[in-house]
Design a protein around this motif. Structure first.
Motif, PDB file in Angstrom:
ATOM      1  N   TYR A 135      33.472  38.147  73.207  1.00  9.66           N
ATOM      2  CA  TYR A 135      34.488  39.201  73.292  1.00  9.66           C
ATOM      3  C   TYR A 135      34.049  40.427  72.493  1.00  9.66           C
ATOM      4  CZ  TYR A 135      39.064  41.468  73.008  1.00  9.66           C
ATOM      5  OH  TYR A 135      40.098  42.376  73.088  1.00  9.66           O
ATOM      6  N   SER A 136      33.466  40.196  71.321  1.00  9.45           N
ATOM      7  CA  SER A 136      32.994  41.307  70.491  1.00  9.45           C
ATOM      8  C   SER A 136      31.845  42.047  71.167  1.00  9.45           C
ATOM      9  CB  SER A 136      32.544  40.786  69.123  1.00  9.45           C
ATOM     10  OG  SER A 136      33.620  40.212  68.432  1.00  9.45           O
ATOM     11  N   LEU A 137      30.976  41.290  71.811  1.00  3.12           N
ATOM     12  CA  LEU A 137      29.852  41.898  72.519  1.00  3.12           C
ATOM     13  C   LEU A 137      30.365  42.823  73.620  1.00  3.12           C
ATOM     14  CD1 LEU A 137      26.734  41.564  72.294  1.00  3.12           C
ATOM     15  CD2 LEU A 137      26.879  39.925  74.167  1.00  3.12           C
ATOM     16  N   ILE A 138      31.344  42.354  74.382  1.00  5.66           N
ATOM     17  CA  ILE A 138      31.932  43.175  75.443  1.00  5.66           C
ATOM     18  C   ILE A 138      32.684  44.359  74.847  1.00  5.66           C
ATOM     19  CG2 ILE A 138      33.584  43.160  77.354  1.00  5.66           C
ATOM     20  CD1 ILE A 138      32.903  40.148  77.684  1.00  5.66           C
ATOM     21  N   SER A 139      33.353  44.143  73.704  1.00  3.33           N
ATOM     22  CA  SER A 139      34.121  45.222  73.051  1.00  3.33           C
ATOM     23  C   SER A 139      33.222  46.352  72.586  1.00  3.33           C
ATOM     24  CB  SER A 139      34.891  44.668  71.850  1.00  3.33           C
ATOM     25  OG  SER A 139      35.837  43.718  72.243  1.00  3.33           O
ATOM     26  N   TYR A 160      24.757  47.077  65.641  1.00  2.00           N
ATOM     27  CA  TYR A 160      25.630  47.413  66.764  1.00  2.00           C
ATOM     28  C   TYR A 160      24.849  47.596  68.054  1.00  2.00           C
ATOM     29  CZ  TYR A 160      30.239  49.107  68.248  1.00  2.00           C
ATOM     30  OH  TYR A 160      31.474  49.235  68.820  1.00  2.00           O
ATOM     31  N   LYS A 161      23.534  47.815  67.930  1.00  2.00           N
ATOM     32  CA  LYS A 161      22.723  48.177  69.088  1.00  2.00           C
ATOM     33  C   LYS A 161      22.758  47.088  70.150  1.00  2.00           C
ATOM     34  CE  LYS A 161      21.362  51.977  67.077  1.00  2.00           C
ATOM     35  NZ  LYS A 161      22.143  51.847  65.862  1.00  2.00           N
ATOM     36  N   LEU A 162      22.799  47.549  71.403  1.00  2.00           N
ATOM     37  CA  LEU A 162      22.779  46.642  72.536  1.00  2.00           C
ATOM     38  C   LEU A 162      21.461  46.802  73.279  1.00  2.00           C
ATOM     39  CD1 LEU A 162      26.346  47.395  73.904  1.00  2.00           C
ATOM     40  CD2 LEU A 162      25.641  45.379  72.648  1.00  2.00           C
ATOM     41  N   GLU A 163      20.920  45.696  73.752  1.00  2.00           N
ATOM     42  CA  GLU A 163      19.677  45.735  74.515  1.00  2.00           C
ATOM     43  C   GLU A 163      19.975  45.337  75.954  1.00  2.00           C
ATOM     44  OE1 GLU A 163      16.834  43.269  72.653  1.00  2.00           O
ATOM     45  OE2 GLU A 163      16.790  44.419  70.796  1.00  2.00           O
ATOM     46  N   SER A 164      19.440  46.094  76.878  1.00  2.00           N
ATOM     47  CA  SER A 164      19.643  45.803  78.296  1.00  2.00           C
ATOM     48  C   SER A 164      18.307  45.457  78.932  1.00  2.00           C
ATOM     49  CB  SER A 164      20.251  47.018  79.011  1.00  2.00           C
ATOM     50  OG  SER A 164      21.483  47.357  78.410  1.00  2.00           O
ATOM     51  N   TYR A 601      37.430  46.246  60.537  1.00  7.04           N
ATOM     52  CA  TYR A 601      36.493  45.218  61.001  1.00  7.04           C
ATOM     53  C   TYR A 601      35.921  45.641  62.348  1.00  7.04           C
ATOM     54  CZ  TYR A 601      38.060  42.202  57.255  1.00  7.04           C
ATOM     55  OH  TYR A 601      38.330  41.677  56.022  1.00  7.04           O
ATOM     56  N   LEU A 602      34.597  45.721  62.400  1.00  3.60           N
ATOM     57  CA  LEU A 602      33.919  46.096  63.639  1.00  3.60           C
ATOM     58  C   LEU A 602      33.638  44.844  64.469  1.00  3.60           C
ATOM     59  CD1 LEU A 602      31.320  48.788  62.519  1.00  3.60           C
ATOM     60  CD2 LEU A 602      33.711  49.062  63.150  1.00  3.60           C
ATOM     61  N   PRO A 603      33.466  45.006  65.782  1.00  5.70           N
ATOM     62  CA  PRO A 603      33.190  43.846  66.638  1.00  5.70           C
ATOM     63  C   PRO A 603      31.737  43.394  66.544  1.00  5.70           C
ATOM     64  CG  PRO A 603      33.262  45.830  67.962  1.00  5.70           C
ATOM     65  CD  PRO A 603      33.645  46.244  66.577  1.00  5.70           C
ATOM     66  N   ILE A 604      31.245  43.216  65.328  1.00  5.77           N
ATOM     67  CA  ILE A 604      29.941  42.621  65.077  1.00  5.77           C
ATOM     68  C   ILE A 604      30.104  41.630  63.934  1.00  5.77           C
ATOM     69  CG2 ILE A 604      28.501  44.511  65.929  1.00  5.77           C
ATOM     70  CD1 ILE A 604      28.254  45.549  63.153  1.00  5.77           C
ATOM     71  N   SER A 605      29.145  40.739  63.790  1.00  2.38           N
ATOM     72  CA  SER A 605      29.326  39.645  62.842  1.00  2.38           C
ATOM     73  C   SER A 605      29.146  40.083  61.397  1.00  2.38           C
ATOM     74  CB  SER A 605      28.350  38.514  63.172  1.00  2.38           C
ATOM     75  OG  SER A 605      27.015  39.001  63.179  1.00  2.38           O
ATOM     76  N   LYS A 606      28.150  40.932  61.110  1.00  3.35           N
ATOM     77  CA  LYS A 606      27.878  41.299  59.720  1.00  3.35           C
ATOM     78  C   LYS A 606      27.466  42.764  59.641  1.00  3.35           C
ATOM     79  CE  LYS A 606      26.149  36.642  58.748  1.00  3.35           C
ATOM     80  NZ  LYS A 606      26.199  36.189  60.143  1.00  3.35           N
ATOM     81  N   ILE A 607      27.775  43.397  58.513  1.00  2.00           N
ATOM     82  CA  ILE A 607      27.374  44.781  58.258  1.00  2.00           C
ATOM     83  C   ILE A 607      26.705  44.830  56.897  1.00  2.00           C
ATOM     84  CG2 ILE A 607      28.228  47.131  57.828  1.00  2.00           C
ATOM     85  CD1 ILE A 607      30.415  46.643  59.817  1.00  2.00           C
ATOM     86  N   GLU A 608      25.561  45.498  56.835  1.00  2.00           N
ATOM     87  CA  GLU A 608      24.855  45.637  55.568  1.00  2.00           C
ATOM     88  C   GLU A 608      25.722  46.419  54.576  1.00  2.00           C
ATOM     89  OE1 GLU A 608      21.985  44.194  55.101  1.00  2.00           O
ATOM     90  OE2 GLU A 608      21.826  43.527  57.180  1.00  2.00           O
ATOM     91  N   TYR A 632      33.613  46.144  57.716  1.00  2.00           N
ATOM     92  CA  TYR A 632      33.110  44.774  57.604  1.00  2.00           C
ATOM     93  C   TYR A 632      32.876  44.209  59.004  1.00  2.00           C
ATOM     94  CZ  TYR A 632      34.658  44.716  52.707  1.00  2.00           C
ATOM     95  OH  TYR A 632      34.824  44.981  51.371  1.00  2.00           O
ATOM     96  N   GLY A 633      31.995  43.217  59.087  1.00  2.00           N
ATOM     97  CA  GLY A 633      31.869  42.423  60.300  1.00  2.00           C
ATOM     98  C   GLY A 633      32.814  41.235  60.212  1.00  2.00           C
TER      99      GLY A 633
END
Length: 776
Positions: A135-139, A160-164, A601-608, A632-633
């Motif tokens: 869900y976070s990936l799609i968000s 946050y970067k997405l690879e296609s 909270y961002l839709p990613i697991s962890k933030i530096e 935060y993630g």
């Protein structure tokens, strides 16, 4: 916007409460442009570490060994009850064993091996898996969040970067636009995600019940006088002990027992080979899928009904994806392919060979087929393996609740991080004891694995089917896969899962209703909390304060400035929240330094840590009011208050220096100016080395030094945390249903779960509550 266009920037932080700003530790690009946003601050840090970083084979094999103890206990203990759950009315024709064994073989190959090992694991969120990760990936790709707090700066976070993999952009863009412009689709996708997570939490109740009860049930082979009620009592005692030790943490309970699970796999594989050779090697014909067709031709409807038992051979498959964050893809693939896959297949084939000669023993196949001398060692290891299998699902339920809470989908509970070594391992006392009570109740009421198995099958397949739907979206929008594969994926895997799900629903009245009841209760809690959470945010957004408000405060002569620093918390990330004028109205004073903080909270697991803080001045700048967004993630651990205060203030000081350089140097800041910022901070802190001072090319602005000195002095006077005590009520003209949800259901949960200060551990003597009523 309530803020001015002054831009500030924060540098890397080492996370230590007493972090030093040594110039060698900071990374600045050669040229920083001044933007009309927080872009510069957000994009300054080059990509941080990612889960995709390559690791050596030694590390991968070590992780693969650890994964055996954490991920595969549930699926590995399925041989305890699959045949008894499939042939609930006994075996009428021994050839049916070939059909069921063939079904088991190809179900394990199709769903866990092909679908999860080689496809689903690729759809991870920077190494984290599970329904919320999808869900976070799609968000991140499409603006489908129901809370309108997305900012352009979010996409600059390194993870946050997405690879296609391909360039099929047009179709993906069309789907994305449709999703973003459809409120109904956003709500539906959210509800589907919540349903899947509710089912997984329900697994946290059913897995311990069926695993421990099946393992303990084998004692009747030696203690024939024990009744089913007494066996249930033994299982309940083990379950209570299991939940009582959860507070010690997953790594201590789970990782320590990887050798036990490995011994379990060796035992069941060895017993399988023994039974195959001793009883009937002809069951190897089950590798021919023709026997599946014969089985359904011979049994018709009864064959379809039996699929509800066959599906239990892949219980725990979702754990491969959900627990991915503790390992890596290759480690999980090796653990499944090399250890679990051959072991469980040999176990099932051996049991089928035994039952060909002794079909009357189907109700207790596993223990009946054990060679005499191995009975007690196998029994002990089986009970230990069942406990470890339960542990994986319990800790998974904790992780899901923690993720749900930070994404605004669950009432406040106290999340304790139990491991400094393994991120994402948490313990939640309230959820632990709730699961314990439910497990004890289910075991005491049902007492046998048959009805629990009926319930378990529905929960397992439901989650797998929802994963198929979400992954199809990922294939369309993010991977941009060809249409052929997009059609085949849901057709093959989703079709198989729907067949199994239909069979499981046939036994709805025989225990199958249980996971749906759990899911309905959890969905109501999560949907209600999120519904009000979204409306609270929209209320603050619609009632945010004019950008001239702080300037008006500065012109008021009778407004006292209190010594110290005030942290005013608000969920609003755009503008000044309505809680500030309410506070000034009730207490006509304001702290000498005020930081309006939004924890997001961002839709990613962890933030530096270096990318966590975003600052902005609020005009007039000499009034020392700042806006700060702390990101935060969903798997990040929130710092304790003292560490949080120090980190935030250190970043604030750096922002003041950099803002001064931008004001002094125009729109551009060179690398030399960046080094001067580092040196200035070093001078201010009294820790500048000679090599650092040699690089100073610009004199530190006097104004910034004065400001930092004021900040430091005010911090020594103390920090006060101000939390909004918002009472949310439905509008007077709201409909009856909305009043029930907001005035009764939501407020009941808010009062009976933990309060905000207990979640953040803010010291009581530095907490100021600000009461306000929101009508939504």
């Amino acid at each position: 916007m309530a803020e001015t266009q002054h831009i500030s920037s924060n540098g890397a932080a080492n996370g230590d409460a007493n972090s030093e700003y040594a110039a060698s530790e900071k990374i600045l690009p050669k040229r920083l442009q001044r933007f009309d946003s927080l872009h510069m601050e957000a994009g300054k840090i080059p990509g941080g570490s990612t889960h995709a970083a390559k690791v050596g084979w030694a590390t991968t094999l070590h992780l693969a060994f650890q994964s055996i103890g954490v991920v595969y206990g549930d699926m590995g203990t399925s041989p305890l009850y699959v045949f008894s759950s499939t042939f609930t009315n006994g075996i009428n024709n021994t050839d049916d064993l070939l059909g069921v064994t063939s079904l088991i073989i190809y179900t394990v190959i199709l769903l866990p091996l092909i679908k999860y090992c080689f496809i689903v694991l690729r759809a991870n969120d920077n190494g984290d898996g599970g329904t919320f990760a999808l869900y976070s990936l799609i968000s991140r790709y499409a603006r489908i969040s129901l809370i309108p707090n997305q900012q352009a700066e979010d996409a600059m976070v390194s993870r946050y970067k997405l690879e296609s993999p391909t360039n099929r952009i047009k179709r993906a863009q069309w789907i994305k636009n449709k999703m973003e412009n459809s409120p109904k689709f956003k709500v539906m996708l959210f509800l589907v995600t919540v349903l899947a997570t509710s089912m997984v939490i329900g697994d946290g109740v059913l897995t311990p019940c069926i695993s421990v009860l099946s393992a303990v049930g084998g004692i009747t082979q030696k203690a024939t006088t024990l009744t089913q009620g007494q066996i249930a009592c033994i299982a309940i005692a083990i379950l209570i002990v299991l939940f009582l030790v959860q507070r010690f943490g997953t790594d201590k309970v789970g990782y320590t027992f990887a050798p036990i699970i490995l011994i379990w796999f060796i035992l069941i594989a060895g017993i399988g080979v023994y039974n195959l050779i001793k009883h009937d090697t002809s069951v190897l014909k089950a590798f021919n899928p023709k026997y599946i067709v014969d089985y359904f031709s011979r049994n018709g409807k009864q064959g379809w009904i039996s699929l509800g038992g066959v599906i239990l051979c892949i219980t725990g498959t979702e754990a491969m994806f959900a627990d991915l964050g503790h390992f890596n893809i290759r480690a999980v693939q090796i653990g499944f392919s090399v250890v679990l896959f051959p072991s469980v297949l040999l176990a099932y084939i051996g049991q089928a060979a035994y039952l060909r000669n002794y079909p009357e023993d189907v109700a207790n196949t596993f223990y009946k087929s054990i060679p005499g001398p191995l009975y007690w060692p196998t029994f002990v290891v089986a009970v230990a393996a069942a406990i470890i299998a339960s542990q994986a699902m319990i800790s998974g339920a904790f992780a899901i609740i923690a993720q749900s809470q930070v994404l605004g989908c669950f009432p406040r509970v106290r999340v304790t991080h139990t491991s400094t070594k393994y991120e994402g391992q948490v313990y939640i006392p309230e959820i632990n004891y709730a699961l314990m009570i439910l497990c004890v109740a289910v075991t005491a009421i049902f007492q046998t694995t048959e009805k629990i198995g009926n319930a378990y099958g529905i929960a397992v397949v439901f989650v797998m089917f929802i994963t198929t739907l979400l992954l199809t979206l990922v294939m369309v929008m993010i991977w941009k896969t060809s249409l052929l594969w997009i059609a085949l994926f849901p057709l093959i895997f989703g079709g198989a899962e729907l067949v199994y799900l239909s069979s499981a629903f046939y036994k709805f009245t025989q225990g199958g209703y249980l996971p749906l009841v759990f899911a309905a209760i959890l969905m109501f809690i999560m949907a209600t909390w999120h519904y009000v959470h979204v409306h609270r945010y929209n209320y603050e957004l619609q009632n945010k304060v004019s950008s001239n408000y702080v300037a008006e405060l500065a012109s008021r002569r009778n407004l006292a400035r209190l010594p110290g620093i005030g942290f005013l918390y608000s969920e609003l990330v755009q503008g000044i929240p309505p809680i500030l004028p309410h506070l000034v109205e009730k207490v006509p004073s304001i702290h000498s330094v005020l930081v309006i903080i939004s924890i997001k909270y961002l839709p990613i697991s962890k933030i530096e840590t270096s990318e966590r803080f975003l600052f902005r001045y609020v005009e007039p700048t000499d009034y020392r009011v700042f806006r700060c967004v702390v990101r935060y993630g969903y798997n990040d651990k929130v710092e304790d208050p003292r560490e949080f205060e120090v980190l935030l203030i250190e970043h604030l000081k750096r922002c003041i220096y950099e803002e001064s350089f931008y004001s002094q140097g125009g729109d551009d800041v060179t690398e030399e100016s960046g080094e001067a910022i580092e040196a200035s901070v070093g001078v201010q802190e009294g820790r500048l080395s000679k090599s650092s001072s040699d690089r100073i090319t610009t004199s530190p602005p006097n104004g910034s030094i004065d400001e930092v000195q004021i900040i430091q002095r005010e911090m020594e006077d103390g920090v006060v945390h101000m939390l909004g005590e918002t009472n949310v009520v439905a509008e007077p003209n709201a409909d009856f249903f909305k009043k029930i949800i907001v005035d009764y259901a939501y407020n009941f949960m808010r009062k009976n779960f933990r309060q905000p200060e207990k979640i953040t551990c803010i010291p009581h003597n530095r907490l100021l509550r600000v009461g306000m009523t929101y009508e939504i």
